[in-house]
Motif scaffolding. Structure first.
Motif, mmCIF file in Angstrom:
data_model
loop_
_atom_site.group_PDB
_atom_site.id
_atom_site.type_symbol
_atom_site.label_atom_id
_atom_site.label_comp_id
_atom_site.label_asym_id
_atom_site.label_seq_id
_atom_site.Cartn_x
_atom_site.Cartn_y
_atom_site.Cartn_z
ATOM 1 N N ALA A 13 49.524 1.143 64.301
ATOM 2 C CA ALA A 13 49.768 2.132 63.250
ATOM 3 C C ALA A 13 49.076 1.738 61.952
ATOM 4 O O ALA A 13 48.575 2.604 61.232
ATOM 5 C CB ALA A 13 51.263 2.290 63.019
ATOM 6 N N SER A 14 49.018 0.453 61.636
ATOM 7 C CA SER A 14 48.355 0.045 60.394
ATOM 8 C C SER A 14 46.857 0.268 60.484
ATOM 9 O O SER A 14 46.219 0.608 59.493
ATOM 10 C CB SER A 14 48.665 -1.409 60.067
ATOM 11 N N THR A 17 46.557 3.999 59.952
ATOM 12 C CA THR A 17 46.909 4.315 58.573
ATOM 13 C C THR A 17 45.800 3.888 57.614
ATOM 14 O O THR A 17 45.516 4.584 56.634
ATOM 15 C CB THR A 17 48.226 3.631 58.192
ATOM 16 N N VAL A 21 44.665 5.766 54.222
ATOM 17 C CA VAL A 21 45.309 5.265 53.001
ATOM 18 C C VAL A 21 44.787 3.858 52.734
ATOM 19 O O VAL A 21 44.640 3.058 53.656
ATOM 20 C CB VAL A 21 46.850 5.235 53.169
ATOM 21 N N ARG A 23 44.777 0.003 51.871
ATOM 22 C CA ARG A 23 45.778 -1.019 52.202
ATOM 23 C C ARG A 23 46.542 -1.524 50.987
ATOM 24 O O ARG A 23 47.664 -1.994 51.102
ATOM 25 C CB ARG A 23 45.111 -2.194 52.907
ATOM 26 N N ASN A 27 52.190 3.186 48.650
ATOM 27 C CA ASN A 27 52.909 3.849 49.729
ATOM 28 C C ASN A 27 52.366 3.498 51.116
ATOM 29 O O ASN A 27 52.697 4.164 52.093
ATOM 30 C CB ASN A 27 52.851 5.365 49.529
ATOM 31 N N PHE A 28 51.576 2.440 51.246
ATOM 32 C CA PHE A 28 50.998 2.089 52.545
ATOM 33 C C PHE A 28 52.076 1.763 53.571
ATOM 34 O O PHE A 28 51.981 2.177 54.726
ATOM 35 C CB PHE A 28 50.035 0.909 52.408
ATOM 36 N N VAL A 31 53.814 5.030 54.787
ATOM 37 C CA VAL A 31 52.917 5.802 55.655
ATOM 38 C C VAL A 31 52.725 5.068 56.984
ATOM 39 O O VAL A 31 52.655 5.686 58.049
ATOM 40 C CB VAL A 31 51.571 6.066 54.947
ATOM 41 N N ASN A 32 52.688 3.744 56.945
ATOM 42 C CA ASN A 32 52.534 2.954 58.157
ATOM 43 C C ASN A 32 53.711 3.169 59.104
ATOM 44 O O ASN A 32 53.513 3.351 60.307
ATOM 45 C CB ASN A 32 52.397 1.486 57.788
ATOM 46 N N VAL A 35 53.488 6.705 60.608
ATOM 47 C CA VAL A 35 52.483 6.781 61.664
ATOM 48 C C VAL A 35 52.966 6.059 62.916
ATOM 49 O O VAL A 35 52.724 6.523 64.034
ATOM 50 C CB VAL A 35 51.132 6.225 61.163
#
Length: 68
Positions: A13-14, A17, A21, A23, A27-28, A31-32, A35
């Motif tokens: 997911a990272s 993401t 977005v 890193r 809000n990472f 959002v991670n 996702v």
């Protein structure tokens, strides 16, 4: 074992993401996680509908081969 699954899903997911977005954005992490949940739901959906998708693909390719 569950820790491995969570770690693997968050790593995937990272990566996804990070395409959308930065890193170092505030809000990472949020959002991670979003996702990761989306990918988990997608995986469960594919597993749930796998027999139906497999039969549809077999029927499609069978009809493709029977055409002149």
């Amino acid at each position: 074992m569950l820790g491995w699954f969570v770690r693997l899903s968050l790593a995937l997911a990272s990566w996804v993401t990070a395409l959308f977005v930065a890193r170092d954005a505030v809000n990472f992490g949020i959002v991670n996680v979003f996702v990761a949940i989306l990918l988990l739901a997608l995986g469960v959906g594919v597993l749930a509908f796998w027999p139906m998708m497999r039969d549809a693909c077999r029927l499609y390719y069978k009809n493709l081969r029977s055409r002149p």
